[in-house]
Each structure stands twice: as structure tokens, then as C-alpha cells.
Design an enzyme around this catalytic site. Structure first.
Site, PDB file in Angstrom:
ATOM      1  N   ASP A  48      15.419  18.357 -32.948  1.00 23.82           N
ATOM      2  CA  ASP A  48      15.830  17.002 -33.616  1.00 23.82           C
ATOM      3  C   ASP A  48      16.786  16.274 -32.558  1.00 23.82           C
ATOM      4  OD1 ASP A  48      18.222  19.151 -33.499  1.00 23.82           O
ATOM      5  OD2 ASP A  48      18.233  18.996 -35.296  1.00 23.82           O
ATOM      6  N   ASP A  88      19.571  20.957 -31.300  1.00 31.94           N
ATOM      7  CA  ASP A  88      18.418  21.892 -30.383  1.00 31.94           C
ATOM      8  C   ASP A  88      18.605  21.414 -29.132  1.00 31.94           C
ATOM      9  OD1 ASP A  88      17.378  23.290 -33.001  1.00 31.94           O
ATOM     10  OD2 ASP A  88      16.204  21.825 -33.176  1.00 31.94           O
ATOM     11  N   ASP A 124      11.387  23.523 -34.507  1.00 25.73           N
ATOM     12  CA  ASP A 124      12.019  24.366 -35.376  1.00 25.73           C
ATOM     13  C   ASP A 124      11.496  24.467 -36.417  1.00 25.73           C
ATOM     14  OD1 ASP A 124      15.069  24.775 -35.633  1.00 25.73           O
ATOM     15  OD2 ASP A 124      14.871  22.831 -36.723  1.00 25.73           O
ATOM     16  N   CYS A 135       3.413   1.309   3.051  1.00 20.19           N
ATOM     17  CA  CYS A 135       4.575   0.122   1.757  1.00 20.19           C
ATOM     18  C   CYS A 135       5.895   1.793   1.666  1.00 20.19           C
ATOM     19  CB  CYS A 135       4.519  -0.248   1.397  1.00 20.19           C
ATOM     20  SG  CYS A 135       3.661  -1.607   2.846  1.00 20.19           S
ATOM     21  N   CYS A 159       1.066  -1.361  -0.393  1.00 13.24           N
ATOM     22  CA  CYS A 159       0.263   0.061   0.190  1.00 13.24           C
ATOM     23  C   CYS A 159       0.502   1.052  -0.129  1.00 13.24           C
ATOM     24  CB  CYS A 159      -0.700   0.474   1.279  1.00 13.24           C
ATOM     25  SG  CYS A 159      -0.303   0.775   2.681  1.00 13.24           S
TER      26      CYS A 159
END
Length: 745
Positions: free
Chosen positions: A629, A633, A430, A16, A13
Site C-alpha cells: 500500500d 510497506d 502484501d 548532442c 542527435c
């Protein structure tokens, strides 16, 4: 910082998860730990002084299992099956014995209806024996797990279940063994064996259904692993040898036949084929491959046979990187999950206090028999408040969401990125290689009247064939596609910044800009207006002259990719502002933006200044996604709130961007945003149900409705509701598997 990936077993749960995170974070040198209930994993960022063994020990001292996953990838299907089979067995025997206990309890619950029940079956001693089997047999896991957490000074849902069922079991057992003494003290002669066994069985049933449903949330990694070829047909010493995939080495030549999977990453050196790359890109149509083309490991060779040279093997292949990324994304934690973690830290202690408080209130002020009222509310509050649903609400949705992304060729780096995409209000594309193909093509042939189109193209291509300029390559490619033969020029000279001068087929040929023409006395007045119009439309006009006379114009441009207009339109309909950023001059940028349907653009921006342009948008309180790309960039991708690397899926792209789009199609940007919105909507639904369930039903279990309506929640119904709450959260999440991107209208 180094990253350590740990597989954690035994968590049940949200409490935990919180406890394991706290223990790991206490290790000196740990920067951050993210523990995931759904994927049973922990991602830990540490400095160089911390070892993986220290992290494992920190988990194991809490009583949970832990082991190191060096590559962050583990197929847990075997463990999941063992867990599910164990629960299935427990459910079977617990249900069988519970049915007998229910029958034996009828004379105690409804004396007028119990005449047909055999006397020995209704004996309290037999019922005690059967209930003890359920508690200590199938239900033993609750005591085992409770002991592990209690010895470390904390509590979780196992403690709540163990406390509730044990209270009913002990009280019933005491009345069975010492009936006269306890009834003499005023305790009601009420047996709760049916409550004890039914609650235990219902919770086990819920755990079993939950385990089966959770197994369905993690299928993509299993599918990807199963797609990996097991062997490769390697050519060594002039012979083909079939060897295990693990023995393939870089630069090995491998023969791939039709219908076989490509073993590793590489490129074709002999033969042609069509390859199904859908498991990488999400695109169903096969891709034609020829010599020098790259092929990706685990993709399916559909038709021809070919020989390839291996370039990446083992953990370096694209498939291995994808599996690693998906696995790590599933194990990461979304910011919204941290709210749940804070609540979970206080939830179980608060529930115990509420249960004790309600029991005390009813014992002191409740109607007769007050003790039974107190015991009933105590058990009901403990059972109904188990925080399983809270722990599963977010991670299960993240698991399915990241896998759906992978199926669609969208690799999401982590849960934070998946959540952040939903908030995007501005997308910056771009231009070159993102919106456009990144490869110039011939778009127009304008004639002066002295040559035909075929003659103009053949002459220009023959001369440009000696050039290495990208625009020249576009002209050569156009001539080849038309079927024109190329004749080598007698002489060739490249004039930097102007164009080409050549002797071809006995004629003096010039190809270039107006400055080149003017410098050689060529009159271009009759075609200047056409050249200007082409330039304004984003094309590059190349004037062609033959023997001092203008012969025509060859226009070259970088064309839009497929689906660009449709994708931009869809983004705008989603309320997202779309911009384009480019290093091109104003006219070209305006033309491309206009053609793509983009309203705004930023032109003449050098690559190193793109990040600054993104920052300016963010200063206007925009949530910005940068799509590029992933290589040129990189600074802009890193600066953006969400960086999306499109096209190649290279190592650099995967490391730089928050999201990698495996195919050069910006429609995937739309899909990524829609997937994020759908996933976050599912998380909000799950959390709404989980929180709402507890907010509404805990007071009901505590008896809040009894004074007015006389309604008291039966602990058995509380057990059923708790079991169904967890299952409902997982089943709701599984609806994500039907996700499909919605195209523009």
C-alpha cells in the site's frame, strides 16, 4: 541531493546529448545529469551549493538554448509547432529549388535527354546560384549548428551533413568559376549541384517527418493539462463566484454541476454524484460519490451536482503530481541508453575518419576518375552515418511507454524502473488491502436453532453498533445492507481480547471467542467444529450467546479483491513466481493464498520485518517486485528491485515506490509488466535497426561492394536512407500507442 529540471533546445542527435551531459557534469557539485533528446530536457542532481543558473550557463556555452523548469513540467506543444512549421517552410522552398536544379542538371547528367531544357536553366552559374540558396537558406541550420559544436571542440550530425554537402557544393562551384584551370590539373568536369540540393532537401524532409512523428509520441501530458478546469464556482459570503482556478484556496467550498470537471482535489460536503475518474485510474466505469467521499481535480462529474471542500490546490493536486511524474519519467534515462551514449561519444569522429580514409584509398588506388570515386565515397559515408536514429531509439520508446502507463493508471517513476520491471521473476503481494479488500465483511451466519438468521444478525449488529472494532463494523454494515433496524443495548462492556458483554432488549448477550463463552459458562460444543472449520478457511468466527445459550456464529473475513485469481494466474503463465506476505497466522495465510491461487506465502511477518523477507529472496538471486500500500510497506517497497504501491496514489506511495498503481486492482501489476516487456522489445528493435543500418551501410557507402559487384552508393540515396532511418525508428515506436494488456486465458 537537490534536483534541477532544465528544458534544452537545439539538440539534434545522440552526440548532442552526450556533449550536453558532459558539460553539465563538469559543473562542481553536480552528482549526475540525464539529458533526453526526445523530451528536450535535462534532469540534474546537485548539492546545495549549485544553482540552476550554473546549469543553464553550462548548456548555453555549447550553443544550445536552456531554461529552468521549476516544477519539471512544460507543455512544449507551442515550441514543437514552431519547429515543425519552420521545417515545413524549409522543406517547401528547398524542394521547389531542388526540382529546378534537377531539371537544369539533366543536360550535364544525360546530354542526349537535355535538349528540351532551356539553356539559361542549364547554365552552371544559374545552378550555382540556386544551390547556394539551398545551402545558405533552408540548409543554413546545418552550418549554424555545426559552428556551435565545433567551437567547443566536438562534432555531431550537423557537422557530417555540412561537410558532405559543402564538399560537393564547393567542388562544383570551383569547376563553374575556374573550369579551364581545374580540368587542366586533371580534375574531372563533373558537377554535383543535384547531389548537394537533393541531400539537403531529403535530410530536411526527414527532419520534418521526424518532428511530426515525435510530436505524436508525447500526447498524454498535453491531454492531462487540457483536462484541467480553467475556473471554479466558489461559494464565498453566501454567494457563488466563478473565479480562475489559480485563485482557489484550501478549504474553499466549490459547487460542481453535472458535466463539469472537478476543479481541485477535495471531498464532498453536500450532494451525491457519479464521477468519471478514467483519466486518473484508467477505469472507464463512473464511481458513485457521496458525502465525505474524496474527489480528484480534473475528473468529470457525470450526473448529480455537489458541493465540495478543497483540500489540495495548484501543484499539490493529484493531477499536478501525475503530470510531474510522467514528465520526469520521460526525461529520465534507461540503463540501456548509456550504451548508446558511449558509442555516440566516439561515433562522429570515427565516421569522419572512415570517410577520409575511404576517400584517400579510392583516390590513390581507385579507377579513373579516381577523384570522383574519392569524393563520392567521402560524401556518401558522411551523409549515411548521421546518428539521429541512435539518439531517438530509446527515449522515444520511454516517452510513449510511460504515457501508456499513465493512461492505464500506472505511474512509472523513471526509465530505470520501466526497464527493470521487464526482468522481474518474483512478485510478492502484501495481503491486507492489496490482495484483499482490507475491509472485513460478514461471510457466514451459522445457527444453533434458537434464532433465525435475521434475528441473529439484528441482535449482533445492535450490540456491535456501540463498538469501534473493525469486525463489529462489518456486522453493523451487513445488517444495514439487509435493511434491519438496530436497537440500542441497555448496557455495553468491551472485554479486551475476548469480545463483548451487553444487555439488549431484556436479554444478556455475549459476542466473542470461545474463551469468552467458557468464562460465562456457555456450552459451545455443538458448534466448535464449525468454528474451527471457519478459522481454517481464513475467517474469524464470532460466537454469539443469548441468556447463557449458544445462539450461533457470525463469521467475518477480509475478502479477495476482484481479478485477483485471474491476475495471479496470468503472472504464473508469464513465468513469474507469486508469493503472499502477511502478519496473519498460518491458517489464515494458507486459506487466503489457496483462495487466490498463490502457491507460496510468508506468514506472521511484522511490518518492520517484511523488508528482511524481501532481502532473503534477493539473496537467492531473485528479481523481486513488492506490491503493497506504499505506507505500511514502505521499507519492503524500498528494498525490492521494483516497489509497486497499489491503491491510493498518495504522496507517500508516489515517493516510496518505483511504480504507483492508481487503482486498488492487482491486474495493474500484470499490465505494468506487460508494458515494460513491450517497451523494451520496442527499444531493442529500434537499436537493432539503428546499429544495423550503420554497420551495413557505412561500408557500402565507403565502396566495399565496388571491387566485386561494381556497386557504389549514390550520395543522394545515402541522404534518403539516412532520413528514412530516423523516421522508421519513431514510427516503430508509435506502435506502442496501440498497447493493450493481455488478460489471463
Amino acid at each position: 541531493m537537490n534536483k534541477i529540471n532544465i528544458s534544452v533546445s537545439g539538440m539534434t542527435c545522440a552526440s548532442c546529448v552526450n556533449r550536453v551531459e558532459k558539460s553539465i557534469n563538469k559543473v562542481e557539485g553536480v552528482e549526475e545529469a540525464q539529458v533526453n533528446l526526445a523530451s528536450h530536457s535535462a534532469q540534474v542532481w546537485v548539492d546545495d551549493a549549485v544553482t540552476s543558473e550554473q546549469i543553464v550557463q553550462a548548456v548555453e556555452k555549447l550553443g544550445y538554448g536552456a531554461d529552468v523548469q521549476e516544477e519539471g513540467v512544460k507543455d512544449r506543444s507551442g515550441e514543437e509547432k514552431l519547429e515543425t512549421d519552420s521545417l515545413k517552410k524549409s522543406v517547401f522552398w528547398s524542394s521547389l529549388v531542388t526540382a529546378v536544379v534537377l531539371i537544369g542538371s539533366i543536360p550535364h547528367m544525360m546530354p542526349h535527354w537535355g535538349d528540351w531544357v532551356p539553356a539559361f536553366l542549364a547554365s552552371p552559374y544559374v545552378l550555382l546560384l540556386l544551390t547556394s540558396y539551398v545551402q545558405l537558406g533552408p540548409g543554413r541550420r546545418f552550418y549554424t549548428n555545426s559552428y556551435k559544436v565545433l567551437k567547443n571542440g566536438s562534432a555531431d550530425m550537423n557537422v557530417l551533413v555540412a561537410m558532405g554537402t559543402t564538399a560537393a557544393w564547393f567542388y562544383s562551384g570551383a569547376l563553374t568559376l575556374f573550369p579551364a584551370y581545374l580540368t587542366g590539373l586533371g580534375f574531372p568536369n563533373e558537377l554535383y549541384y543535384d547531389v548537394t540540393t537533393v541531400i539537403t532537401t531529403l535530410i530536411l524532409v526527414g527532419r520534418y517527418l521526424e518532428a511530426k512523428a515525435k510530436g505524436q509520441t508525447s500526447t498524454a501530458i498535453k491531454k492531462l493539462m487540457n483536462m484541467q478546469a480553467k475556473t471554479a464556482r466558489v461559494i464565498r459570503d453566501g454567494e457563488q463566484k466563478e473565479i480562475p482556478l489559480e485563485e482557489v484556496q484550501i478549504n474553499d467550498e466549490i459547487h460542481v454541476r453535472p458535466g463539469e470537471r472537478v476543479p481541485v482535489d477535495g471531498h464532498i460536503i453536500r450532494g451525491t454524484s457519479s464521477v468519471d475518474e478514467s483519466m486518473i485510474t484508467g477505469e472507464s466505469l463512473p464511481v458513485e460519490k457521496q458525502v465525505k467521499d474524496e474527489v480528484i481535480g480534473a475528473t468529470l462529474n457525470k450526473s448529480g451536482s455537489f458541493t465540495m471542500k478543497a483540500s489540495k490546490v495548484g501543484k499539490d493536486t493529484m493531477l499536478s503530481q501525475i503530470i510531474r511524474m510522467v514528465n520526469e519519467a520521460q526525461g529520465s534515462k534507461a540503463p540501456i541508453q548509456r550504451i548508446v551514449d558511449v558509442i555516440a561519444a566516439y561515433f562522429v569522429p570515427a565516421v569522419v575518419l572512415i570517410a577520409l580514409g575511404s576517400a584517400v584509398v579510392w583516390f590513390l588506388f581507385g579507377p579513373d576518375p579516381a577523384f570522383i570515386m574519392a569524393l563520392t565515397t567521402f560524401i556518401a559515408v558522411l551523409i549515411i552515418a548521421c546518428p539521429c536514429a541512435l539518439g531517438l531509439a530509446t527515449p522515444t520508446a520511454i516517452m510513449v511507454g510511460t504515457e501508456k502507463g499513465a493512461e492505464n493508471g500506472i505511474l512509472i517513476k523513471d526509465a530505470t524502473s520501466l526497464e527493470r520491471v521487464k526482468k522481474i521473476d518474483t512478485v510478492v503481494f502484501d495481503k491486507t488491502g492489496t490482495i484483499t479488500e482490507g475491509k472485513p465483511v460478514v461471510t457466514d451466519l451459522i445457527l444453533s436453532g434458537i434464532l433465525t438468521k435475521e434475528e441473529l444478525l439484528q441482535m449482533a449488529a445492535s450490540v456491535e453498533n456501540s463498538s469501534e472494532h473493525p469486525l463489529g463494523e462489518a456486522i453493523v454494515e451487513a445488517a444495514k445492507e439487509t435493511g434491519l433496524s438496530l436497537i440500542e443495548p441497555e448496557s455495553f462492556q468491551s472485554i479486551t481480547g475476548h469480545g463483548i458483554e451487553a444487555e439488549w432488549n431484556g436479554k444478556k448477550v455475549l459476542i466473542g471467542n470461545q474463551k469468552l463463552m467458557a468464562g460465562h459458562g456457555v456450552d459451545t460444543a455443538s458448534m466448535n467444529s464449525q468454528g474451527t472449520a471457519l478459522a481454517k478457511s481464513g475467517k474469524t468466527p464470532m460466537f454469539v450467546a443469548m441468556d447463557g445459550k449458544i445462539a450461533g456464529i457470525v463469521a467475518v473475513a477480509d475478502t479477495l479483491k476482484e481479478n485477483v485469481k485471474q491476475s495471479v494466474q496470468t503472472l504464473q503463465k508469464m513465468g513469474i513466481k507469486v508469493l503472499m506476505i502477511t502478519g496473519d497466522h498460518e491458517d489464515t495465510a494458507a486459506a487466503i493464498a489457496r483462495e487466490a491461487g498463490i502457491d507460496d506465502y510468508i506468514a506472521q511477518v511484522l511490518p518492520e520485518h517484511k523488508a528482511e523477507a524481501i532481502k532473503k529472496l534477493q539473496q537467492k538471486e531473485k528479481i523481486v517486485a513488492m506490491v503493497g500500500d506504499g505506507i505500511n510497506d514502505a521499507p519492503a517497497l524500498a528494498q525490492a528491485d521494483v516497489g509497486m504501491a497499489i491503491g491510493t496514489g498518495t504522496d507517500v506511495a508516489m515517493e516510496t515506490a518505483n511504480i504507483t498503481l492508481m487503482k486498488g486492482d492487482i491486474a495493474k501489476v500484470v499490465t505494468a509488466i506487460q508494458l515494460s516487456r513491450t517497451t523494451m522489445r520496442m527499444i531493442h528493435q529500434n537499436l537493432g535497426w539503428a546499429f544495423g543500418y550503420n554497420v551495413v551501410l557505412i561500408p557500402v557507402a565507403a565502396g566495399a561492394l565496388f571491387p566485386v559487384f561494381g556497386i557504389l552508393l549514390n550520395p543522394m540515396l545515402a541522404g534518403l536512407a539516412m532520413a528514412l532511418s530516423s523516421v522508421s525508428v519513431v514510427l516503430n515506436t508509435l506502435r506502442l500507442r496501440k498497447f493493450k494488456s493481455v488478460p489471463a486465458a
